[in-house]
Design a protein around this motif. Structure first.
Motif, PDB file in Angstrom:
ATOM      1  N   PHE A  20       0.823  -1.215   0.000  1.00 35.07           N
ATOM      2  CA  PHE A  20       0.000   0.000   0.000  1.00 35.07           C
ATOM      3  C   PHE A  20       0.857   1.266   0.000  1.00 35.07           C
ATOM      4  O   PHE A  20       0.508   2.263  -0.634  1.00 35.07           O
ATOM      5  CB  PHE A  20      -0.955   0.003   1.196  1.00 35.07           C
ATOM      6  N   THR A  21       1.977   1.221   0.705  1.00 33.34           N
ATOM      7  CA  THR A  21       2.844   2.400   0.738  1.00 33.34           C
ATOM      8  C   THR A  21       3.346   2.720  -0.669  1.00 33.34           C
ATOM      9  O   THR A  21       3.268   3.853  -1.137  1.00 33.34           O
ATOM     10  CB  THR A  21       4.048   2.152   1.671  1.00 33.34           C
ATOM     11  N   GLU A  22       3.834   1.682  -1.346  1.00 33.28           N
ATOM     12  CA  GLU A  22       4.345   1.875  -2.699  1.00 33.28           C
ATOM     13  C   GLU A  22       3.221   2.215  -3.680  1.00 33.28           C
ATOM     14  O   GLU A  22       3.403   3.007  -4.603  1.00 33.28           O
ATOM     15  CB  GLU A  22       5.102   0.616  -3.154  1.00 33.28           C
ATOM     16  N   MET A  23       2.045   1.638  -3.427  1.00 36.55           N
ATOM     17  CA  MET A  23       0.922   1.918  -4.307  1.00 36.55           C
ATOM     18  C   MET A  23       0.602   3.416  -4.312  1.00 36.55           C
ATOM     19  O   MET A  23       0.449   4.026  -5.380  1.00 36.55           O
ATOM     20  CB  MET A  23      -0.306   1.135  -3.854  1.00 36.55           C
ATOM     21  N   TRP A  24       0.571   4.033  -3.134  1.00 37.37           N
ATOM     22  CA  TRP A  24       0.221   5.455  -3.085  1.00 37.37           C
ATOM     23  C   TRP A  24       1.355   6.328  -3.587  1.00 37.37           C
ATOM     24  O   TRP A  24       1.135   7.380  -4.173  1.00 37.37           O
ATOM     25  CB  TRP A  24      -0.230   5.863  -1.683  1.00 37.37           C
ATOM     26  N   GLU A  25       2.583   5.888  -3.379  1.00 38.53           N
ATOM     27  CA  GLU A  25       3.702   6.671  -3.913  1.00 38.53           C
ATOM     28  C   GLU A  25       3.681   6.655  -5.439  1.00 38.53           C
ATOM     29  O   GLU A  25       3.827   7.683  -6.097  1.00 38.53           O
ATOM     30  CB  GLU A  25       5.039   6.123  -3.384  1.00 38.53           C
ATOM     31  N   ARG A  26       3.466   5.478  -6.007  1.00 37.23           N
ATOM     32  CA  ARG A  26       3.416   5.378  -7.478  1.00 37.23           C
ATOM     33  C   ARG A  26       2.176   6.072  -8.035  1.00 37.23           C
ATOM     34  O   ARG A  26       2.194   6.613  -9.137  1.00 37.23           O
ATOM     35  CB  ARG A  26       3.440   3.906  -7.915  1.00 37.23           C
ATOM     36  N   PHE A  27       1.091   6.029  -7.250  1.00 32.28           N
ATOM     37  CA  PHE A  27      -0.110   6.792  -7.632  1.00 32.28           C
ATOM     38  C   PHE A  27       0.274   8.250  -7.849  1.00 32.28           C
ATOM     39  O   PHE A  27      -0.028   8.854  -8.872  1.00 32.28           O
ATOM     40  CB  PHE A  27      -1.149   6.676  -6.501  1.00 32.28           C
ATOM     41  N   SER A  28       0.984   8.809  -6.886  1.00 31.01           N
ATOM     42  CA  SER A  28       1.342  10.227  -6.977  1.00 31.01           C
ATOM     43  C   SER A  28       2.379  10.441  -8.086  1.00 31.01           C
ATOM     44  O   SER A  28       2.302  11.398  -8.843  1.00 31.01           O
ATOM     45  CB  SER A  28       1.843  10.753  -5.627  1.00 31.01           C
ATOM     46  N   TYR A  29       3.344   9.525  -8.199  1.00 31.03           N
ATOM     47  CA  TYR A  29       4.393   9.689  -9.206  1.00 31.03           C
ATOM     48  C   TYR A  29       3.818   9.670 -10.624  1.00 31.03           C
ATOM     49  O   TYR A  29       4.026  10.595 -11.412  1.00 31.03           O
ATOM     50  CB  TYR A  29       5.454   8.596  -9.045  1.00 31.03           C
ATOM     51  N   TYR A  30       3.098   8.592 -10.940  1.00 34.72           N
ATOM     52  CA  TYR A  30       2.577   8.469 -12.299  1.00 34.72           C
ATOM     53  C   TYR A  30       1.451   9.452 -12.561  1.00 34.72           C
ATOM     54  O   TYR A  30       1.277   9.934 -13.676  1.00 34.72           O
ATOM     55  CB  TYR A  30       2.120   7.037 -12.578  1.00 34.72           C
ATOM     56  N   GLY A  31       0.651   9.749 -11.520  1.00 34.94           N
ATOM     57  CA  GLY A  31      -0.438  10.703 -11.680  1.00 34.94           C
ATOM     58  C   GLY A  31       0.093  12.067 -12.066  1.00 34.94           C
ATOM     59  O   GLY A  31      -0.362  12.691 -13.035  1.00 34.94           O
ATOM     60  N   MET A  32       1.093  12.531 -11.355  1.00 33.50           N
ATOM     61  CA  MET A  32       1.662  13.844 -11.643  1.00 33.50           C
ATOM     62  C   MET A  32       2.421  13.830 -12.965  1.00 33.50           C
ATOM     63  O   MET A  32       2.299  14.727 -13.784  1.00 33.50           O
ATOM     64  CB  MET A  32       2.569  14.268 -10.484  1.00 33.50           C
ATOM     65  N   ARG A  33       3.207  12.774 -13.180  1.00 36.36           N
ATOM     66  CA  ARG A  33       4.005  12.668 -14.396  1.00 36.36           C
ATOM     67  C   ARG A  33       3.135  12.711 -15.641  1.00 36.36           C
ATOM     68  O   ARG A  33       3.499  13.324 -16.653  1.00 36.36           O
ATOM     69  CB  ARG A  33       4.757  11.331 -14.335  1.00 36.36           C
ATOM     70  N   GLY A  34       1.966  12.064 -15.540  1.00 39.67           N
ATOM     71  CA  GLY A  34       1.065  12.037 -16.678  1.00 39.67           C
ATOM     72  C   GLY A  34       0.520  13.419 -17.023  1.00 39.67           C
ATOM     73  O   GLY A  34       0.171  13.704 -18.159  1.00 39.67           O
ATOM     74  N   LEU A 308      -7.348   3.178  10.726  1.00 38.48           N
ATOM     75  CA  LEU A 308      -7.979   4.487  10.571  1.00 38.48           C
ATOM     76  C   LEU A 308      -7.380   5.220   9.366  1.00 38.48           C
ATOM     77  O   LEU A 308      -8.103   5.757   8.527  1.00 38.48           O
ATOM     78  CB  LEU A 308      -7.778   5.310  11.844  1.00 38.48           C
ATOM     79  N   ALA A 309      -6.046   5.215   9.297  1.00 38.00           N
ATOM     80  CA  ALA A 309      -5.380   5.882   8.166  1.00 38.00           C
ATOM     81  C   ALA A 309      -5.852   5.282   6.854  1.00 38.00           C
ATOM     82  O   ALA A 309      -6.133   5.988   5.886  1.00 38.00           O
ATOM     83  CB  ALA A 309      -3.867   5.758   8.297  1.00 38.00           C
ATOM     84  N   ASN A 310      -5.966   3.961   6.840  1.00 39.29           N
ATOM     85  CA  ASN A 310      -6.389   3.312   5.610  1.00 39.29           C
ATOM     86  C   ASN A 310      -7.855   3.543   5.299  1.00 39.29           C
ATOM     87  O   ASN A 310      -8.236   3.637   4.141  1.00 39.29           O
ATOM     88  CB  ASN A 310      -6.091   1.816   5.667  1.00 39.29           C
ATOM     89  N   ALA A 311      -8.669   3.630   6.350  1.00 40.49           N
ATOM     90  CA  ALA A 311     -10.083   3.893   6.123  1.00 40.49           C
ATOM     91  C   ALA A 311     -10.241   5.278   5.496  1.00 40.49           C
ATOM     92  O   ALA A 311     -11.018   5.473   4.564  1.00 40.49           O
ATOM     93  CB  ALA A 311     -10.859   3.809   7.429  1.00 40.49           C
ATOM     94  N   MET A 312      -9.448   6.242   6.004  1.00 40.25           N
ATOM     95  CA  MET A 312      -9.479   7.583   5.428  1.00 40.25           C
ATOM     96  C   MET A 312      -9.082   7.547   3.961  1.00 40.25           C
ATOM     97  O   MET A 312      -9.709   8.155   3.093  1.00 40.25           O
ATOM     98  CB  MET A 312      -8.524   8.510   6.192  1.00 40.25           C
TER      99      MET A 312
END
Ligand code: GLN
Length: 508
Positions: A20-34, A308-312
Motif C-alpha cells: 500500500f505504501t508503494e501503491m500510493w507513492e506510485r499513484f502520486s508519481y505516475y499521476g503527476m508525471r502524466g 484508521l489511516a487506511n479507512a481515510m
C-alpha cells in the motif's frame, strides 16, 4: 524474525503494508508525471504555461531522469545512516510536500515542488524496494520472488489509478487540483506506513555503530570477499541488460501513443455503452473488494491507527474515483463511438495488476528458472510485442498520415510487453535483494534504478531521430527495429546463463 502466523497468501503481513505504501507513492508519481507535459504545453488561457513540446519534454526528461538517478544517493544514505524504513518515511513526506508545493500554483513553488519530488523519490524508491527483501530469510527464495511480484502489482495498481484519476481531474477540472490530489494521497500513504511501524520490529532500522564499522572494513559481510564481488558483478550484468528493456519500452510508450492516435481504428459499435458499463463496474468493484480484504486481514496485526489511516484513504479514494467514473460514464455515453487514444497507455498497468498474481503463483509453485533465463524471456516477449505491431502495421503505406489498423494489435502488444515486464522487473528487484550484501542493499537498488535513468536518456536521444527514421522507413520497419534489439539482448543474456550462475554462487 518475522511472525508468519497471520500470513496472507503465504506472505508476511509487512509485505502488504509495503504494497500500500508503494501503491500510493506510485499513484502520486505516475499521476503527476502524466499531467506534467500536458500542463506545460497547454496555452495560458486554459491554465497551462504555453511551452513548446520540445521544451516540455526536455523538462520531463530531466525530471524523470533525476527521479531515477537520485536513488543511488538515497540508497547510500539509508545504508550508512537512516536505515531503509526511516528513509521511506522521510522520502514519502518530502514527495508529498513537493506535490503540495506544485498545487500552490506559482512559478517558484512549481519548480520547488518538482525538486522536492525528485529528492523524496530518491530516498523513497530504492529503500521501499529494499525493505521487501528484508522480510525474507536466505532460504525463502520462491516466496521472495512471489512477494516482489505482488509488490510490483502495488506499483501498477498505483500507476493505473494515478494516471486515470489525477489525469482526469487535472485535465477536466484543474491542473493544480490534479497535482494536489497526488500530494493528498501521498500524505495518507506515508501516514499509513508510519502507523504500521510496530509490525516491522527490527526490520529496516538504521545501521548500528557495529554495522557501520563493518561497512568501512571493506569486504566483511556474510560471504567471503570474492563471492560478494562476483555477486555484485551479476547485479551489474542484470542491470545492464535491463537498459535494453526500458529503452525499447520507453521508446514504445511514445511511439505507441502516436500509433494509437493516428493509425488505430478505435471505433466502437452498437453495444459499446453496455460493455463500458460492465467494464466500469468491474473496475470499481474488483479492486475495492481485493483491497478491502487485504486491509481486513492486515488490521489484526497492525492496530487501529493503521486501520484508521487506511479507512481515510479508502474513503477519499472511493469518493473521487466514483466521481471520476461517473463523469467518464456520462462523457462516454455522449460520444461512445471511439476509444480515446490515451486509454491504451493504461493498458500496461491494467494487464500487470491482472497478471501479477498468476506470475507470482507460477514462480512459487510451477516454474522458477534461473534469473538470466527469466530476463531473457522477458526481453524476447517485449520484442514479440513489437513484432505484433510490425505485423499489424505492415499494410500502412510509407508516409501515410492516418490508417485503420485494428486495435487488437495494440492490445496484444501491450499484453506481451506486460508479460515481459513481469519476467524482468519484479524479478530484477528480487535478485538485487538476494545478491547484494546487507550493507550495500540500498545502494544496489540505486544501481538497479540507474538503468532506468540511462534507458530514458537513450530513448530521449533516439526519440529525436524518430521523425527522420519514420520519413525514410515504414511504420512496420520502425517496429521491427524494436523487435530485434530486445530479442537480441535476451538471447545473449540467456547464453550467459552458465557464467551468471557461477557469479551468483548458489543464489537462485
Ligand atoms: N513501473 C516500474 C516502477 O515504477 C518501473 C521501474 C523501473 O525500474 N523502471 O516501479
Amino acid at each position: 524474525a518475522t511472525p508468519r502466523s497471520q500470513a496472507i497468501l503465504g506472505q508476511p503481513n509487512q509485505l502488504f503494508v509495503l504494497f500500500f505504501t508503494e501503491m500510493w507513492e506510485r499513484f502520486s508519481y505516475y499521476g503527476m508525471r502524466g499531467l506534467l507535459v500536458l500542463f506545460l504545453v497547454t496555452e495560458a488561457a486554459k491554465g497551462g504555461w504555453g511551452w513548446t513540446r520540445a521544451e516540455a519534454t526536455s523538462l520531463y526528461g530531466w525530471y524523470t531522469g533525476l527521479a531515477y538517478l537520485l536513488p543511488i544517493l538515497g540508497g547510500y544514505i539509508a545504508d550508512r545512516y537512516l536505515g531503509t524504513r526511516r528513509s521511506v518515511l522521510i522520502g514519502g513526506f518530502v514527495i508529498a510536500a513537493g506535490h503540495i508545493s506544485m498545487f500552490l500554483n506559482t512559478v517558484p513553488s512549481f519548480y520547488a515542488g518538482l525538486g522536492l519530488v525528485v529528492l523524496g523519490t530518491g530516498l523513497f524508491k530504492p529503500n521501499v524496494s529494499a525493505i521487501v527483501g528484508q522480510l525474507y530469510g536466505p532460504k525463502e527464495d520462491n516466496a521472495r520472488d512471489g512477494g516482489y511480484t505482488l509488490f510490483y502489482m502495488g506499483v501498477n495498481a498505483g500507476a493505473f489509478f494515478g494516471i486515470l484519476l489525477c489525469g482526469y481531474i487535472g485535465e477536466k477540472v484543474s491542473w493544480h487540483l490534479g497535482f494536489g490530489l497526488a500530494g493528498l494521497f501521498m500524505i495518507l500513504g506515508a501516514l499509513q506506513f508510519w502507523f504500521s511501524q510496530g509490525i516491522f520490529g527490527d526490520i529496516g532500522n538504521p545501521p548500528t555503530a557495529a554495522d557501520r564499522a563493518k561497512a568501512s572494513a571493506s569486504a566483511a559481510d556474510e560471504a567471503p570477499a570474492h563471492v560478494v564481488a562476483d555477486r555484485l558483478k551479476a547485479i551489474f550484468v542484470f542491470s545492464f541488460f535491463t537498459i535494453f528493456f526500458w529503452f525499447a519500452f520507453e521508446q514504445a510508450g511514445g511511439s505507441m501513443t502516436i500509433f494509437a492516435a493516428d493509425y488505430t481504428d478505435r471505433a466502437l459499435v452498437g453495444t459499446s455503452g453496455f460493455v463500458f458499463k460492465v467494464v466500469n463496474s468491474l473496475m470499481t468493484v474488483l479492486p475495492a473488494i481485493i483491497l478491502t480484504w487485504l486491509l481486513w486481514k492486515l488490521n489484526r496485526s497492525t492496530g487501529s491507527r493503521y486501520l484508521l489511516a487506511n479507512a481515510m484513504l479508502a474513503l477519499a479514494f472511493a469518493v473521487i474515483w466514483g466521481l471520476v467514473l461517473w463523469m467518464l460514464g456520462r462523457e462516454f455515453a455522449l460520444e461512445q463511438s471511439e476509444v480515446p487514444a490515451s486509454w491504451f497507455g493504461v493498458l500496461n498497468s491494467f494487464f500487470l495488476v491482472i497478471l501479477a498474481p498468476m506470475f507470482s503463483k507460477m514462480w512459487e509453485k510451477h516454474w522458477n528458472p534461473a534469473g538470466p533465463v527469466k530476463f531473457g524471456v522477458g526481453l524476447v516477449l517485449l520484442g514479440l510485442g513489437f513484432a505484433a505491431l510490425s505485423y499489424g502495421s505492415s499494410g500502412i503505406p510509407q508516409g501515410a498520415k492516418t490508417a485503420q489498423v485494428s486495435m487488437v494489435f495494440l492490445c496484444l502488444a501491450y499484453l506481451l510487453h506486460t508479460m515481459g515486464e513481469l519476467c524482468l522487473s519484479p524479478v530484477g528487484l528480487s535478485y538485487i535483494s538476494k545478491l547484494a550484501p546487507t550493507r550495500l542493499l540500498g545502494l544496489m537498488f540505486g544501481v538497479w534504478f540507474l538503468n532506468t535513468a540511462i534507458a530514458n536518456k537513450l530513448a530521449g536521444f533516439t526519440g529525436s531521430y524518430i521523425d527522420d527514421i519514420s520519413n525514410h522507413y515504414s511504420m512496420s520497419v520502425f517496429f521491427l527495429i524494436f523487435t530485434a534489439i530486445p530479442i537480441g539482448a535476451g538471447v545473449v543474456l540467456m547464453l550467459l546463463t552458465p557464467w551468471m550462475k557461477k557469479k551468483m554462487h548458489g543464489v537462485h
